[in-house]
Design an enzyme around this catalytic site. Structure first.
Site, PDB file in Angstrom:
ATOM      1  N   ASP A  84     -10.535  10.731  -6.849  1.00 25.67           N
ATOM      2  CA  ASP A  84     -11.611  11.733  -6.856  1.00 25.67           C
ATOM      3  C   ASP A  84     -11.836  12.322  -5.470  1.00 25.67           C
ATOM      4  OD1 ASP A  84     -12.710   9.202  -6.008  1.00 25.67           O
ATOM      5  OD2 ASP A  84     -14.717  10.060  -6.238  1.00 25.67           O
ATOM      6  N   GLU A 179     -14.698   6.956  -6.401  1.00 30.57           N
ATOM      7  CA  GLU A 179     -15.014   6.277  -5.134  1.00 30.57           C
ATOM      8  C   GLU A 179     -16.140   6.985  -4.408  1.00 30.57           C
ATOM      9  OE1 GLU A 179     -14.728   5.481  -0.765  1.00 30.57           O
ATOM     10  OE2 GLU A 179     -14.579   7.394  -1.810  1.00 30.57           O
TER      11      GLU A 179
HETATM   12 ZN   LIG Z   1     -12.148   8.549   0.628  1.00 27.18          ZN
END
Ligand SMILES: [Zn+2]
Length: 413
Positions: A84, A179
């Site tokens: 992401d 994340e």
């Molecule tokens: Zn990162």
């Protein structure tokens, strides 16, 4: 590796083309469809390269195995990156542009909007004169955080597969979703991953290696006031806003983010809301040192107790929740994995640069889940914004470092 450069750059541009911005408002995993698209794309790519046990689970986590080549007894090492990109800046359509032979001057990212990537604002650009830089079109982030990490890992295993003369042990690869919204480690199956230790390839500029991060907690202080008509308030009204402000003023002067760096911890009052009747103050507590971290939490509780003495029992209450801890205590016992990474960097001509992270990483959480996991550079700069850029030579060194670590782990036992 150098002869693969064109391929590596094309690989990065391909990944960057997927809009994988994560979305903290969505509780599903992955939080956005684009992440699953990229996960599936990279899984297919890994299969085609010749990796085995390539899986994409329903949450978008990709895992794969590079089988040992000769060194069956060696430790299993893992490499982890996230698919992401940050929700802080438009995540697509990303149109990376390759600046050839950077001349040290302003780089025009967007002509009509006069958006410039300038050494006046980013003096570190001077380190890259004569190099190739991947930059944005000024309208989105680049996504080197962390597609550069993905690209470095995939390019490293591609290199090893095309060089069967290099012996190595078994390698595990993990690409995680979400994340950037703090959930990358949530559904990571450490046992199934089956590595003895791993590295996140999610750091910044060339040479960075990180294994110390903050201990972190969030605190909410609730203030119960008493709202009374202001015309008849004397001796009756208790203004929760005033007390909340008083609480904030009691925080130690100078120990806030804007006055601290390096190993200095802080209190950060980041949200105050309420009215006369009730108010709440949200704080972040950060410190690399565990004892100082605990002391900070105690201080916040004492300050609440003091307000209750001053204004009456029940005026103030506090909730404190720990979010993550400094991975250093999990890395120290296996410090050789830091030495190994530093030696690998030196072998490929990169000077290791160890610095404390003033934040957290997925690797910190994975370390406490049983997978020691320091963080390695990707080469990128200015993450989470339109000025993000990625020097191609640094990306190549990131991939070479991964190759070298794998080679060294193979020789270890
Ligand atoms: Zn990162």
């Amino acid at each position: 590796m150098e002869s693969n450069k064109e391929k590596v750059v094309q690989r990065f541009i391909k990944y960057a083309g997927f809009n994988t911005q994560s979305d903290g408002e969505n509780t599903q995993c992955p939080s956005t469809r684009g992440q699953m698209d990229l996960s599936q794309h990279v899984a297919e790519e890994l299969r085609n390269l010749g990796l085995v046990e390539v899986q994409v689970d329903q949450n978008g986590y990709v895992t794969a195995t590079l089988l040992a080549n000769g060194c069956q007894e060696a430790s299993v090492v893992g490499f982890i990156a996230h698919v992401d990109t940050s929700p802080d800046m438009a995540g697509g359509p990303v149109k990376p542009r390759l600046v050839q032979n950077y001349d040290g001057g302003d780089i025009v990212l967007h002509t009509e909007k006069s958006i410039l990537l300038s050494p006046k604002d980013f003096p570190e650009l001077a380190n890259y004169i004569g190099q190739e830089l991947l930059v944005t079109d000024g309208l989105t982030l680049l996504g080197a955080d962390d597609k550069a990490g993905m690209c470095a890992i995939v390019s490293a295993v591609e290199y090893l597969l095309s060089h069967p003369e290099i012996p190595h042990g078994k390698v595990r690869i993990g690409f995680t979703p979400d994340e950037e919204i703090g959930r990358g480690a949530d559904l990571f199956d450490v046992a199934a991953f089956g590595a003895e230790f791993a590295y996140t390839v999610d750091g910044g500029e060339l040479g960075a290696i990180e294994y110390e991060n903050f201990n972190a907690a969030n605190a909410t202080v609730f203030i119960q006031g008493r709202s009374v008509h202001p015309g008849t308030a004397k001796g009756k009204m208790v203004n929760a806003l005033s007390i909340a402000a008083e609480y904030q003023q009691m925080l130690p002067a100078g120990q806030s983010p804007e006055y601290t760096d390096g190993y200095e911890g802080f209190f950060h009052a980041h949200k105050l809301s309420g009215a006369v009747e009730a108010a709440s103050l949200h704080l972040l507590i950060r410190d690399h040192d565990r004892q100082k971290f605990e002391n900070r939490k105690s201080l916040l509780k004492s300050m609440v107790a003091l307000l209750n003495v001053k204004y009456g029992a029940g005026t103030a209450t506090i909730e404190i929740k720990d979010s993550y801890y400094n991975m250093r205590e999990k890395i120290e016992p296996v410090k050789y994995i830091i030495d190994l990474a530093c030696e690998a960097m030196e072998t490929v001509g990169v000077k290791p640069n160890i610095n404390p992270i003033r934040g957290g990483t997925d690797g910190a959480r994975l370390s406490f889940m049983g997978l020691p996991c320091p963080n390695l550079f990707t080469g990128g700069h200015n993450f989470h914004g339109k000025y993000e850029f990625l020097p191609v030579a640094s990306l190549m060194k990131s991939a070479e470092t991964v190759v070298e670590i794998i080679r060294k782990v193979g020789k270890m036992k």
